[in-house]
Motif scaffolding. Structure first.
Motif, mmCIF file in Angstrom:
data_model
loop_
_atom_site.group_PDB
_atom_site.id
_atom_site.type_symbol
_atom_site.label_atom_id
_atom_site.label_comp_id
_atom_site.label_asym_id
_atom_site.label_seq_id
_atom_site.Cartn_x
_atom_site.Cartn_y
_atom_site.Cartn_z
ATOM 1 N N PRO A 1 0.470 12.284 -10.129
ATOM 2 C CA PRO A 1 -0.904 12.705 -9.844
ATOM 3 C C PRO A 1 -1.777 12.723 -11.102
ATOM 4 N N GLY A 2 -2.959 12.128 -10.979
ATOM 5 C CA GLY A 2 -3.915 12.114 -12.076
ATOM 6 C C GLY A 2 -3.642 11.089 -13.149
ATOM 7 N N GLU A 3 -2.548 10.349 -13.046
ATOM 8 C CA GLU A 3 -2.209 9.372 -14.073
ATOM 9 C C GLU A 3 -2.762 7.978 -13.767
ATOM 10 N N LEU A 4 -2.723 7.583 -12.505
ATOM 11 C CA LEU A 4 -3.221 6.253 -12.142
ATOM 12 C C LEU A 4 -4.747 6.252 -12.154
ATOM 13 N N THR A 5 -5.313 5.075 -12.401
ATOM 14 C CA THR A 5 -6.771 4.956 -12.485
ATOM 15 C C THR A 5 -7.259 3.815 -11.601
ATOM 16 N N PHE A 6 -8.516 3.933 -11.174
ATOM 17 C CA PHE A 6 -9.126 2.818 -10.454
ATOM 18 C C PHE A 6 -10.476 2.503 -11.083
ATOM 19 N N ALA A 7 -10.745 1.231 -11.230
ATOM 20 C CA ALA A 7 -12.019 0.760 -11.771
ATOM 21 C C ALA A 7 -13.010 0.566 -10.637
ATOM 22 N N SER A 8 -14.281 0.659 -10.981
ATOM 23 C CA SER A 8 -15.331 0.340 -10.010
ATOM 24 C C SER A 8 -16.498 -0.288 -10.745
ATOM 25 N N GLY B 1 -4.801 11.257 0.553
ATOM 26 C CA GLY B 1 -4.529 12.492 -0.177
ATOM 27 C C GLY B 1 -4.052 12.249 -1.599
ATOM 28 N N LEU B 2 -4.771 11.395 -2.346
ATOM 29 C CA LEU B 2 -4.336 10.997 -3.679
ATOM 30 C C LEU B 2 -5.216 11.580 -4.782
ATOM 31 N N VAL C 1 0.828 -1.209 0.000
ATOM 32 C CA VAL C 1 0.000 0.000 0.000
ATOM 33 C C VAL C 1 0.859 1.255 0.000
ATOM 34 N N GLN C 2 1.895 1.290 0.820
ATOM 35 C CA GLN C 2 2.728 2.490 0.907
ATOM 36 C C GLN C 2 3.451 2.758 -0.409
ATOM 37 N N GLU C 3 3.871 1.709 -1.095
ATOM 38 C CA GLU C 3 4.522 1.900 -2.400
ATOM 39 C C GLU C 3 3.527 2.406 -3.439
ATOM 40 N N LEU C 4 2.268 1.940 -3.346
ATOM 41 C CA LEU C 4 1.240 2.420 -4.268
ATOM 42 C C LEU C 4 0.960 3.901 -4.029
ATOM 43 N N ILE C 5 0.885 4.285 -2.777
ATOM 44 C CA ILE C 5 0.645 5.690 -2.442
ATOM 45 C C ILE C 5 1.795 6.565 -2.948
ATOM 46 N N LYS C 6 3.016 6.092 -2.756
ATOM 47 C CA LYS C 6 4.186 6.842 -3.233
ATOM 48 C C LYS C 6 4.134 6.996 -4.750
ATOM 49 N N LEU C 7 3.743 5.921 -5.449
ATOM 50 C CA LEU C 7 3.643 5.965 -6.909
ATOM 51 C C LEU C 7 2.564 6.943 -7.356
ATOM 52 N N ALA C 8 1.410 6.900 -6.697
ATOM 53 C CA ALA C 8 0.301 7.783 -7.066
ATOM 54 C C ALA C 8 0.656 9.251 -6.822
ATOM 55 N N LYS C 9 1.384 9.538 -5.767
ATOM 56 C CA LYS C 9 1.759 10.924 -5.473
ATOM 57 C C LYS C 9 2.830 11.431 -6.438
ATOM 58 N N ALA C 10 3.603 10.519 -6.950
ATOM 59 C CA ALA C 10 4.622 10.915 -7.930
ATOM 60 C C ALA C 10 4.022 11.130 -9.308
#
Length: 322
Positions: A149-156, A175-176, A138-147
């Motif tokens: 911003p707006g590029e990663l996506t999530f499906a629902s 805060g992502l 999780v922490q690595e995902l958060i670090k990636l998303a903050k680096a």
């Protein structure tokens, strides 16, 4: 004895006799269990498993009535407006009664128009990513998303669904800036997740657990407060730096309001007995579900406490129904 006293005594006697009669003669015909989702999905599967055990115990068949559409609202309304005689029950997912009231103008009250019987099962969402995503926790995902911003996506499975709300809560606490890609259900999102066209998804555990076990997706965490019994190696988001984070999916059994208490008691008793059967518990565990079988009062308290909780998340996230 006065006329009034005689009348009150007579009414009390009728109530006692009527309650006893309902307890001893019910059911006298098949019972309809309304499910707000298509056949073949997890809710339908569990409804049929439970229905089979209830039919054996009650001596009458349980007819599964699939009424999908409108995020389960069609089915929930059908139960709310049914005769309160114990012959129409609602097999519900928590979103139908604790999330939808904050998203839709409903023709029924999820608290006043139902008689809770029991919360049946609970399961967490599982945070999964495409295997090409470099994050291993999780922490690595958060670090990636903050680096990025707006590029990663999530499906629902669609705007306002439980897994959408789980992702929005995660975005808020971490805060992502992650973009939402809604689908018409969770299952249609899976091919795009496997193909890398979306980055991640908070999915009901039964949907993605087989894919994780096959190595086709990477799981990072679960959204319950304690680790899932079917995936003990996975940490919770709460223990990954966000204490108190909890977004679970539960199934429950409801009857229309004003269903005789004796019938509610009988249905609860047989439901709890069914959920205690080792055979059924094993089948639920294979689906990533934990049996509950709590009391009507306990179930009612859960509905009342969760409704305002998700109303606040929905309001703060600006989530709108599709």
């Amino acid at each position: 004895m006065t006329q009034t006293s005689s009348l009150m005594f007579g009414l009390l006697t009728l109530l006692i006799v009527g309650s006893s009669a309902a307890q001893t003669t019910y059911p006298e015909k098949p019972i309809r269990m309304v499910v707000g989702f298509p056949s073949g999905g997890a809710p339908d599967t569990v409804a049929r498993l439970l229905g089979g055990k209830l039919a054996e115990a009650l001596g009458k068949s349980i007819v599964i009535d699939n009424a999908p559409g409108a995020s389960g609202n069609i089915a929930t309304e059908r139960v709310a407006k049914a005769a309160p005689d114990g012959y129409t029950l609602g097999f519900v997912v928590n979103g139908q009664v604790v999330i939808n009231p904050s998203l839709y103008k409903l023709p029924f009250d999820p608290v006043k128009d139902f008689a809770p019987i029991s919360q049946l099962t609970v399961t967490p969402n599982m945070l999964v990513v495409n295997n090409a995503v470099p994050a291993k926790n999780v922490q690595e995902l958060i670090k990636l998303a903050k680096a990025r911003p707006g590029e990663l996506t999530f499906a629902s499975g669609g705007s306002g669904t439980g897994n959408h709300i789980a992702a929005e809560l995660f975005k808020s606490v971490a805060g992502l800036d992650i973009r939402h890609i809604p689908y018409k259900g969770v299952l249609p999102a899976v091919p795009d997740l496997l193909g890398g066209r979306v980055t991640m998804m908070f999915s009901p555990l039964p949907v993605v657990l087989p894919l994780v076990r096959e190595g086709k997706l990477r799981a990072l965490a679960v959204t319950s407060l304690r680790r899932a019994s079917t995936a003990l190696e996975l940490p919770t988001i709460a223990e990954s730096g966000y204490p108190g984070f909890e977004v679970t999916i539960w199934y429950g059994l409801l009857a229309p309001a004003r269903t005789p208490p004796a019938i509610i008691r009988k249905l609860h008793l047989e439901t709890a007995k069914a959920l205690a059967l080792p055979e059924l518990r094993a089948k639920l565990a294979d689906l990533g579900l934990e049996g509950i079988g709590n009391s009507p009062d306990e179930f009612a308290a859960i509905i009342k406490s969760e409704t305002p909780k998700w109303a606040q998340v929905i309001k703060e996230s600006g989530i709108k129904a599709e």
